[in-house]
Design a protein around this motif. Structure first.
Motif, PDB file in Angstrom:
ATOM      1  N   THR A  94       0.863  -1.190   0.000  1.00 22.55           N
ATOM      2  CA  THR A  94       0.000   0.000   0.000  1.00 22.55           C
ATOM      3  C   THR A  94       0.896   1.234   0.000  1.00 22.55           C
ATOM      4  OG1 THR A  94      -1.459  -1.295   1.440  1.00 22.55           O
ATOM      5  CG2 THR A  94      -2.083   0.973   1.030  1.00 22.55           C
ATOM      6  N   ASP A  95       1.670   1.396  -1.079  1.00 27.46           N
ATOM      7  CA  ASP A  95       2.638   2.483  -1.139  1.00 27.46           C
ATOM      8  C   ASP A  95       1.996   3.767  -1.648  1.00 27.46           C
ATOM      9  OD1 ASP A  95       2.223   1.852  -3.757  1.00 27.46           O
ATOM     10  OD2 ASP A  95       4.343   1.616  -4.282  1.00 27.46           O
ATOM     11  N   ALA A 153      -6.071   4.339  -5.314  1.00 30.49           N
ATOM     12  CA  ALA A 153      -7.312   4.148  -4.566  1.00 30.49           C
ATOM     13  C   ALA A 153      -8.082   5.453  -4.440  1.00 30.49           C
ATOM     14  CB  ALA A 153      -7.007   3.576  -3.181  1.00 30.49           C
ATOM     15  N   ALA A 154      -7.368   6.563  -4.234  1.00 26.38           N
ATOM     16  CA  ALA A 154      -8.022   7.866  -4.119  1.00 26.38           C
ATOM     17  C   ALA A 154      -8.688   8.252  -5.437  1.00 26.38           C
ATOM     18  CB  ALA A 154      -7.001   8.925  -3.709  1.00 26.38           C
ATOM     19  N   GLU A 181      -0.252   3.565   8.540  1.00 26.06           N
ATOM     20  CA  GLU A 181      -1.228   3.459   7.450  1.00 26.06           C
ATOM     21  C   GLU A 181      -2.647   3.220   7.979  1.00 26.06           C
ATOM     22  OE1 GLU A 181      -0.162   0.812   4.223  1.00 26.06           O
ATOM     23  OE2 GLU A 181       1.957   1.032   4.717  1.00 26.06           O
ATOM     24  N   LEU A 182      -2.744   2.656   9.178  1.00 22.15           N
ATOM     25  CA  LEU A 182      -4.067   2.399   9.755  1.00 22.15           C
ATOM     26  C   LEU A 182      -4.824   3.695  10.024  1.00 22.15           C
ATOM     27  CD1 LEU A 182      -3.088  -0.476  12.229  1.00 22.15           C
ATOM     28  CD2 LEU A 182      -4.182  -0.683   9.990  1.00 22.15           C
ATOM     29  N   VAL A 236      -7.818  -3.692   3.158  1.00 23.63           N
ATOM     30  CA  VAL A 236      -8.710  -2.867   3.990  1.00 23.63           C
ATOM     31  C   VAL A 236      -8.247  -1.409   3.954  1.00 23.63           C
ATOM     32  CG1 VAL A 236      -9.383  -2.384   6.377  1.00 23.63           C
ATOM     33  CG2 VAL A 236      -9.487  -4.718   5.509  1.00 23.63           C
ATOM     34  N   ILE A 237      -6.937  -1.202   3.980  1.00 23.49           N
ATOM     35  CA  ILE A 237      -6.397   0.159   3.901  1.00 23.49           C
ATOM     36  C   ILE A 237      -6.731   0.784   2.547  1.00 23.49           C
ATOM     37  CG2 ILE A 237      -4.272   1.524   3.825  1.00 23.49           C
ATOM     38  CD1 ILE A 237      -3.106  -0.491   5.862  1.00 23.49           C
ATOM     39  N   MET A 238      -6.545   0.016   1.468  1.00 25.65           N
ATOM     40  CA  MET A 238      -6.900   0.519   0.135  1.00 25.65           C
ATOM     41  C   MET A 238      -8.388   0.879   0.081  1.00 25.65           C
ATOM     42  SD  MET A 238      -4.441   0.617  -2.255  1.00 25.65           S
ATOM     43  CE  MET A 238      -5.110   0.165  -3.866  1.00 25.65           C
ATOM     44  N   ALA A 239      -9.217   0.010   0.654  1.00 23.50           N
ATOM     45  CA  ALA A 239     -10.660   0.268   0.675  1.00 23.50           C
ATOM     46  C   ALA A 239     -10.968   1.526   1.473  1.00 23.50           C
ATOM     47  CB  ALA A 239     -11.395  -0.930   1.273  1.00 23.50           C
ATOM     48  N   ALA A 240     -10.244   1.753   2.564  1.00 24.49           N
ATOM     49  CA  ALA A 240     -10.476   2.935   3.399  1.00 24.49           C
ATOM     50  C   ALA A 240     -10.177   4.218   2.636  1.00 24.49           C
ATOM     51  CB  ALA A 240      -9.619   2.860   4.661  1.00 24.49           C
ATOM     52  N   VAL A 241      -9.075   4.223   1.877  1.00 21.03           N
ATOM     53  CA  VAL A 241      -8.731   5.402   1.078  1.00 21.03           C
ATOM     54  C   VAL A 241      -9.814   5.649   0.030  1.00 21.03           C
ATOM     55  CG1 VAL A 241      -7.060   6.405  -0.521  1.00 21.03           C
ATOM     56  CG2 VAL A 241      -6.263   5.084   1.437  1.00 21.03           C
ATOM     57  N   LEU A 242     -10.257   4.585  -0.620  1.00 24.36           N
ATOM     58  CA  LEU A 242     -11.310   4.703  -1.638  1.00 24.36           C
ATOM     59  C   LEU A 242     -12.597   5.244  -1.012  1.00 24.36           C
ATOM     60  CD1 LEU A 242     -12.157   2.150  -4.412  1.00 24.36           C
ATOM     61  CD2 LEU A 242     -13.978   3.084  -3.004  1.00 24.36           C
ATOM     62  N   ILE A 243     -12.971   4.705   0.139  1.00 31.34           N
ATOM     63  CA  ILE A 243     -14.196   5.142   0.815  1.00 31.34           C
ATOM     64  C   ILE A 243     -14.111   6.612   1.195  1.00 31.34           C
ATOM     65  CG2 ILE A 243     -15.527   4.902   2.946  1.00 31.34           C
ATOM     66  CD1 ILE A 243     -14.913   1.874   2.788  1.00 31.34           C
TER      67      ILE A 243
END
Length: 415
Positions: A34-35, A42-43, A162-163, A243-250
């Protein structure tokens, strides 16, 4: 047919104790996955398509595990890094081709990560030169004075920032009904949507991840008894990174996806400036800065170590963090030189946009090579650990799918 011989040791540790002792290589490489580039991807996905790429993030978690589990299996059973095994089974020429292109990809990734860190510094008025001096000198001191375990712990602690992206997603106040309906609405016929699908897949499976994790389990001296715990380490990491990628997208879907769909988010500054009106200027800036520092810094550690280790393998020189610099001069020299040159490039203010396109193409061309060797080597393991039967077919399909979309993303980006 040549097989890879296992080394076996026995332990009476409980499963939980063993997991704590073994965990590290999988978590570190997944946090590095998740760099900075992945966060931007994701954004962009959330800003341009709302929640329509959210389901993909969840689907990619098991695909990522399937690929990286093979590296764990190869490293633990053979006791050798990926470059070593390619050289042993396919010759020095193929090893040089694979590792040579990998190093180029690592350098490109390193420049991307350092640019991300410089971007975070600029958010707070810190010149790029100062940020690069702090980052480069700090990482060199870390490597020269630490051991493998100390560097692994530092990487996990840094990557844990990242969390923070989960907090960002919570502050964005997404609507559950919109998330569900949006994720199930898939515009397959839209070329721009398909391009971002490919970009997300390409952002998940990186060639350097294979080399890093296999070398890491070897350097950590994990054995056959540690294999189950190492698989869990990889599985947990696969879930966390997605989950981190999903969080950025959300976070971007819940804000920009509603008010400014299609906004350009190509840099750290653009992402921070875009979401701060929704999260509060200081809150948004600080939270995103922490997350980006964690993602870019752990990726910087991983790609730099990957380049140094992989070159050390094919050159036949010592390449371990547990050795003193005087005992492994090539390894530490490559590590240091990569960081210094990368830091100077970023500090100089050179436009790296065109380079990022070339790196994307290089990653796309390298992915089929790396995954192809990964599959062939796994088919040469001893019978008890060999990739075989129906699962081998599943893995082959996953690799073809991943490599195919990686090439598509790379060639599309070059157009």
């Amino acid at each position: 047919m040549t097989t890879l011989s296992p080394s076996i040791s026995f332990s009476n540790r409980s499963r939980w104790t063993r997991f704590i002792a073994v965990a590290g290589p999988g978590l570190v490489v997944m946090l590095a996955d998740t760099d900075a580039g992945s966060v931007i991807t994701a954004a962009q996905s959330g800003a341009q398509w709302g929640y329509q790429l959210l389901l993909l993030q969840l689907i990619l978690a098991p695909i990522l595990f399937v690929v990286q589990e093979l590296t764990v299996r190869l490293g633990i059973v053979s006791g050798k890094g990926h470059g070593d095994l390619i050289q042993q089974h396919f010759g020095r020429g193929w090893a040089l081709v694979s590792v040579g292109t990998l190093v180029i990809a690592c350098i490109g990734a390193l420049l991307s990560e350092l640019s991300g860190l410089a971007g975070v510094g600029l958010l707070f008025g810190i010149p790029a030169q100062v940020t690069m001096a702090i980052v480069v000198s700090g990482l060199i001191i870390m490597a020269f004075t630490g051991s493998y375990l100390s560097v692994e712990r530092i990487a996990m602690c840094v990557g844990a920032f990242e969390l923070v992206f989960l907090i960002v997603a919570w502050y964005a106040k997404p609507e559950l009904s919109s998330m569900v309906s949006g994720s199930l609405s898939i515009p397959w016929r839209e070329p721009k949507y398909l391009y971002l699908v490919a970009a997300n897949i390409g952002a998940v499976i990186m060639p350097w991840m294979v080399f890093y994790q296999q070398s890491a389990v070897v350097e950590k001296k994990l054995t056959i008894d540690d294999l189950p715990a190492a698989r869990w380490d990889t599985a947990v990491g696969s879930v966390i990174t997605q989950v981190i990628m999903a969080a950025v997208l959300i976070a971007t879907a819940a804000t920009l996806g509603k008010s400014n769909s299609g906004a350009a988010l190509d840099t750290v500054q653009q992402i921070a400036q875009a979401i701060t009106p929704f999260l509060g200027e200081e809150t948004g800036k600080i939270l995103f800065a922490l997350g980006m520092v964690g993602s870019a810094l752990v990726a910087t550690i991983v790609v730099t170590l990957t380049a140094a280790r992989s070159l050390g393998e094919v050159l036949g020189v010592k390449h371990s963090l547990d050795l003193e610099p005087k005992d492994a001069p090539w390894f530490y020299g490559i590590f240091t030189t990569s960081l210094v040159i990368g830091g100077l490039f970023v500090a100089s203010g050179v436009n790296l946009v065109s380079l990022s396109v070339g790196v994307q193409v290089m990653n796309a061309l390298l992915l089929p090579i790396v995954l192809g060797f990964l599959y062939l080597l796994a088919r040469r393991l001893p019978e008890a650990y060999r990739l075989k039967g129906p699962y081998a077919i599943v893995v082959a399909l996953v690799i073809l799918f991943s490599a195919g979309f990686g090439v598509f993303a790379g060639l599309s980006g070059a157009v």
